[in-house]
Design an enzyme around this catalytic site. Structure first.
Site: not given
Ligand code: BG6
Length: 488
Positions: A197, A385
């Site tokens: 990111e 993700e």
């Molecule tokens: C992304 C990141 O922002 O989203 C992860 O690459 C992160 O590191 C994921 O964990 C989910 O966000 P969160 O805040 O729910 O953990």
């Protein structure tokens, strides 16, 4: 079959949220090791020591004053220190991944495990050995490692001594780190991505800079990160021409709230500022004209060196990886009801439901972002993700029936299928986030879970770390077995 043969089904994690062992095996402190746990309503904090020795705690996105440095307060709980302890559970966890049929596993390498201070002359052999063990274990089950070189952390010493990415020397330290891991793992790892990111690197903990809201400083640091990414791509291809090296962006889909052209213009600007700029530089190899104009307007002069332009041009990535959790609505009207989201929120979307953390759930959005990216860059894509952060409860039979998670993922996979089947998008793989429960990056909570496997750990760091398969574990296994055909 909609999904191509060899499609990379798997799961994704990040060292600072999963690995733990924060000082084990010679690891040094990372910026991620000084961020406290927060909650949905309370921001994560860092403890800093000012130049005059005063100590205080500040919101992690607040500016760290010049000369101040972050430190670990022994009385405070920091979630990264143990996280969910992949460091000591990697064999058990990889076995679970193998049982689900993973074809790949996305993980990151902790920079301060390899170079504890960032500027060390020699790498830490014990740290290198740890990742050798992890990769060997994965390969034993035929699971392809997909490695993020840098996921939201930095050796703390680089922040304190060098001002992190503001200092051009950090590029050299990063290159040394890349050289070490590329050379060491060149026959074990084929898929890499440079910065997780990259469009969300903006504070002390990710960029290592003080006064991060000063745009001259922030943009200079980001310029260095982009150069570092290009250098890594060039170097990696030299070390092993078969490497596939990608970029990674947070791909929030922005919708204009109305058909008022003002909303569309604002959406275009938000798109460029938070996403397109980073994609354009890394996938096309140069700062786009709109960015140059913006820098000019803001009176920002980037300090460059001869040869930089060529580096950016040569260092374009092989593929585009992204995270997708939610869309966001952009409006020119202030004071509307708001939604949260992955770091950025928007105006409430009346057509969408929201997660328990207020993130809009928009499965069709994933088809839209896949199409946009593919149309624009014509490079293979990878969804690295996606997922639903939710509270899981163990019922009286000792089971976790996470139908809400299955529903979220299923709806997204259906749209991904359409993007492949109807739209002809070239998609390499899909790795849902936090496949084994880990700490939330946004809030530092444990109770915001994404995994197919539950880990017994709470928001205060109490728990046995025992692993427990959720209902989604068996569901995802069937999805992979059928190469995405069986979604029930
Ligand atoms: C992304 C990141 O922002 O989203 C992860 O690459 C992160 O590191 C994921 O964990 C989910 O966000 P969160 O805040 O729910 O953990």
């Amino acid at each position: 079959m909609s999904f191509p043969e060899g499609f990379l089904w798997g799961g994704a994690t990040a060292a600072n949220q999963y690995e733990g062992g924060y000082l084990s095996g010679g690891k040094g402190l990372a910026t991620a090791d000084v961020i406290t746990a927060g909650s949905k309503d309370e921001a994560r904090k860092i403890s800093i020591e000012l130049e005059d020795g005063t100590r205080k705690s500040i919101n992690r996105f607040e500016d760290v004053p010049k000369g101040a440095k972050a430190y670990v307060d022994p009385d405070i709980y920091y979630p990264s220190h143990v996280a969910t302890d992949f460091y000591n559970h990697y064999k058990q966890d990889i076995k679970l991944m193998a049982e689900m049929g993973f074809k790949c596993f996305r993980m990151s390498i902790n920079w301060s495990r390899i170079y504890p201070n960032g500027d060390d002359k020699l790498p830490n052999e014990e740290g290198l050995k740890f990742y050798d063990n992890v990769f060997d274990e994965l390969l034993k089950y035929g699971i392809e490692p997909v490695v993020t070189i840098n996921h939201f952390d930095l050796p703390l010493n680089l922040a304190i001594k060098y001002e992190g990415w503001l200092n051009r020397e950090t590029i050299d330290f990063f290159e040394r780190f890349c050289d070490t891991i590329f050379t060491r793992y060149k026959d074990k790892v084929k898929y890499w991505m440079t910065f997780n990111e990259i469009n969300f690197l903006r504070d002390y903990t990710t960029l290592g800079i003080t006064e991060a809201s000063n745009l001259q400083r922030q943009q200079q640091a980001i310029y260095h990160v982009l150069l570092a990414s290009a250098k890594a791509v060039i170097l990696g291809h030299k070390i092993n021409p078969d490497f596939k090296i990608g970029l990674m962006v947070a791909n929030i889909l922005f919708y204009p709230e109305t058909c008022n052209p003002n909303d569309s213009i604002k959406t275009m600007e938000v798109d460029r500022m938070f996403k397109d700029f980073y994609l354009d530089v890394q996938a096309r190899g140069y700062y786009p004209s709109y960015k140059l104009k913006e820098l000019e307007r803001l009176n920002i002069n980037l300090v460059k060196e001869e040869g930089d332009e060529e580096l950016l041009r040569k260092g374009v990535v092989d593929y585009i990886a992204f995270s997708y959790y939610n869309s966001a609505v952009i409006s020119t009207k202030e004071s509307k009801e708001k939604s949260a989201g992955n770091q950025l929120g928007g105006v409430k979307n009346p057509y969408l439901e929201e997660s328990e953390w207020g993130w809009p759930i928009d499965p069709q959005g994933i088809r839209l972002v896949l199409n946009r990216l593919y149309d624009k860059y014509q490079k293979p894509l990878m969804i690295v993700e996606n997922g639903l952060g939710a509270i899981d409860t163990i019922d009286e039979n000792g089971e976790i029936n996470d139908d809400y998670r299955i529903d979220y993922l299923k709806k997204h996979i259906i749209e991904i299928k359409k993007a492949i089947e109807y739209d002809g998008v070239d998609l390499m793989g899909y790795t849902p986030w936090g496949c084994i429960d880990l700490v939330s990056a946004g809030t530092g909570e444990m109770k915001k879970r994404y995994g197919f496997v539950y880990v017994d750990m709470d928001d205060k760091g109490n728990g046995t770390l025992k692993r427990l398969k959720k209902k989604s574990f068996y569901w995802y296994k069937r999805v992979i077995e059928s190469n995405g055909e069986c979604l029930d």
